[in-house]
Design an enzyme around this catalytic site. Structure first.
Site, PDB file in Angstrom:
ATOM      1  N   VAL A  66       4.730   1.548   0.402  1.00  0.00           N
ATOM      2  CA  VAL A  66       5.036   0.322   1.417  1.00  0.00           C
ATOM      3  C   VAL A  66       4.939  -0.888   0.465  1.00  0.00           C
ATOM      4  O   VAL A  66       4.218  -1.322  -0.188  1.00  0.00           O
ATOM      5  CB  VAL A  66       3.979   0.544   2.415  1.00  0.00           C
ATOM      6  CG1 VAL A  66       4.141  -0.740   3.472  1.00  0.00           C
ATOM      7  CG2 VAL A  66       4.063   1.843   3.059  1.00  0.00           C
ATOM      8  N   GLY A 113       1.840   4.993   2.574  1.00  0.00           N
ATOM      9  CA  GLY A 113       1.430   5.899   3.782  1.00  0.00           C
ATOM     10  C   GLY A 113       1.303   7.178   3.329  1.00  0.00           C
ATOM     11  O   GLY A 113       1.467   7.537   2.037  1.00  0.00           O
ATOM     12  N   ASP A 173      -2.742  12.563  13.019  1.00  0.00           N
ATOM     13  CA  ASP A 173      -3.548  11.912  12.007  1.00  0.00           C
ATOM     14  C   ASP A 173      -4.334  10.553  12.385  1.00  0.00           C
ATOM     15  O   ASP A 173      -3.928   9.708  11.800  1.00  0.00           O
ATOM     16  CB  ASP A 173      -2.642  11.618  10.939  1.00  0.00           C
ATOM     17  CG  ASP A 173      -3.439  11.635   9.503  1.00  0.00           C
ATOM     18  OD1 ASP A 173      -4.469  12.021   9.277  1.00  0.00           O
ATOM     19  OD2 ASP A 173      -2.788  10.950   8.605  1.00  0.00           O
ATOM     20  N   PHE A 198       3.607   9.783   3.503  1.00  0.00           N
ATOM     21  CA  PHE A 198       4.697  10.115   2.672  1.00  0.00           C
ATOM     22  C   PHE A 198       5.815   9.060   2.256  1.00  0.00           C
ATOM     23  O   PHE A 198       7.014   9.283   2.294  1.00  0.00           O
ATOM     24  CB  PHE A 198       5.451  10.977   3.742  1.00  0.00           C
ATOM     25  CG  PHE A 198       4.732  12.137   4.202  1.00  0.00           C
ATOM     26  CD1 PHE A 198       4.594  13.427   3.597  1.00  0.00           C
ATOM     27  CD2 PHE A 198       4.107  12.049   5.278  1.00  0.00           C
ATOM     28  CE1 PHE A 198       3.912  14.551   3.976  1.00  0.00           C
ATOM     29  CE2 PHE A 198       3.152  13.213   5.794  1.00  0.00           C
ATOM     30  CZ  PHE A 198       3.156  14.335   4.982  1.00  0.00           C
ATOM     31  N   GLY A 242       0.800  -1.316  -0.138  1.00  0.00           N
ATOM     32  CA  GLY A 242       0.002   0.004   0.033  1.00  0.00           C
ATOM     33  C   GLY A 242       0.845   1.111  -0.131  1.00  0.00           C
ATOM     34  O   GLY A 242       1.958   1.223  -0.501  1.00  0.00           O
ATOM     35  N   LYS A 285       8.942   1.156   4.209  1.00  0.00           N
ATOM     36  CA  LYS A 285       8.191   2.212   3.795  1.00  0.00           C
ATOM     37  C   LYS A 285       9.558   2.960   3.125  1.00  0.00           C
ATOM     38  O   LYS A 285      10.500   3.471   3.660  1.00  0.00           O
ATOM     39  CB  LYS A 285       7.465   2.986   4.952  1.00  0.00           C
ATOM     40  CG  LYS A 285       6.610   4.301   4.601  1.00  0.00           C
ATOM     41  CD  LYS A 285       6.007   4.676   5.794  1.00  0.00           C
ATOM     42  CE  LYS A 285       5.417   5.719   5.503  1.00  0.00           C
ATOM     43  NZ  LYS A 285       4.523   6.268   6.717  1.00  0.00           N
TER      44      LYS A 285
END
Length: 362
Positions: A17, A12, A131, A14, A10, A36
């Site tokens: 991943v 993130g 967040d 910034f 997926g 990441k």
């Protein structure tokens, strides 16, 4: 450590991943992990996230950082942060895969207490996550909650910087009133976002029904309107949300207080206990928690006017930027109400249930 980049998992806030596959399975890093990554030239945020995770590595409810390194791929220098893999996905996926897109209350209580323990640890360590949302709450293979994506996290004392106080940070659906109206983001903002998460798990839909950024920010920042409470939630659950959804952040309950609320107080875990200043991760001290609605500490009001400051925006949909900002010499309007009244002219409608398609504007 030597590893090979696997398939994409997926992305993130910034960085992208991927799975990270150790070349040698008989190493300390043979456990499942992801990487990441971002270009080294724009990796300041990811570097900051790694440093924060290193400081928070004692709490079982925070994703574990396993290390970092630089690689060269396709002629570009890449910065990588290795993280534990949460095989259970995130809470938004769990909601989507449930029969009616909502969770039973016993699960909500369990996840909420784990979240509170993680948030308490974060706040006691001097940080604000900034967040909290369903997509940033991961589940391990045993269902254990893991708070992730600290790309926007900051030290609480850094919020006193006037240049930082005029940022809009986070995802609008989970933003607190003080974030919208004044750029204030301290630990109470995480609690407001937690309330949004709890309500969304119970209702199966975001707490705000507005699809337009103007209407959404006006609802959050101006007047007395509160997020919609789920219809199928116990009295204890509604009271819990009432403690999260308090417009004035000075009157909002803390993570430590909420850990002793009846909605979560009877939930039990078999986690490994960790310590922070002689307190277990997220346990807090019962002596500071209110015993009834009239036992809340006295709060000192502050009626001082907000000062104007140059603004930068993080995580806002690009079509809405000009609507949100009042560029009078690059400064906010004098009052929150005036700033938000600039949004009266509605722009194109947008879908706010996800953060897909959003861009980072600095």
């Amino acid at each position: 450590m030597d590893w090979v980049r696997g398939e994409a998992v997926g992305h993130g806030s910034f960085g992208k991943v991927n799975f990270a596959i150790p070349r040698c399975q008989n190493t300390l890093f043979s456990q499942s992990m992801v990487v990441k990554s971002s270009a080294a030239s724009c990796s300041a945020t990811l570097l900051n996230e790694k440093l924060i995770l290193d400081e928070l590595n004692s709490c079982p409810h925070i994703i574990n950082c396993l290390g970092d390194n630089f690689t060269y791929e396709n002629g570009e220098k890449i910065y990588n942060v290795l993280l534990e893999y949460a095989s259970g996905g995130d809470l938004s996926e769990k909601l989507m895969n449930s029969s009616d897109h909502r969770l039973p209350e016993f699960e909500i209580r369990k996840y909420t207490k784990a979240l509170l323990r993680g948030l308490h640890y974060i706040h006691k360590s001097g940080y604000v996550h900034c967040d909290i949302k369903l997509q940033n709450i991961l589940l391990g293979k045993d269902g254990q909650v893991k708070i992730a994506d600290f790309g926007l996290a900051k030290r609480a004392d850094s919020m006193k910087d006037d240049n930082l106080r005029c940022e809009l940070r986070g995802t609008p659906l989970y933003m607190s009133p003080e974030m919208v109206t004044g750029g204030e983001q301290d630990s109470p903002a995480d609690i407001w976002a937690l309330g949004c998460v709890v309500a969304e798990m119970a209702a199966g839909a975001p707490v705000w029904k507005y699809s337009n950024i103007t209407q959404l920010l006006m609802a959050i920042g101006v007047g007395d309107q509160l997020p919609e409470f789920p219809a199928k939630l116990s009295d204890e659950g509604e009271d819990f949300l009432g403690k999260c959804f308090v417009k004035d952040p000075r009157n909002r309950w803390t993570a430590e207080m909420l850990l002793h609320h009846p909605f979560v107080a009877d939930q039990h875990y078999d986690d490994v206990t960790v310590t922070l200043n002689d307190e277990t991760c997220g346990s807090g001290s019962p002596s500071t928690s209110p015993r009834c609605p009239f036992d809340f500490p006295d709060w000192v009001s502050d009626d001082s006017a907000e000062s104007s400051a140059t603004c930068s925006i993080t995580y806002l949909p690009s079509p809405a930027i000009q609507e949100l900002l009042n560029f009078s010499g690059g400064s906010w309007s004098t009052t929150p109400a005036e700033r938000l009244r600039e949004l009266i002219n509605e722009g194109p409608e947008s879908e706010w249930s996800t953060d897909d398609g959003w861009v980072c504007v600095r």
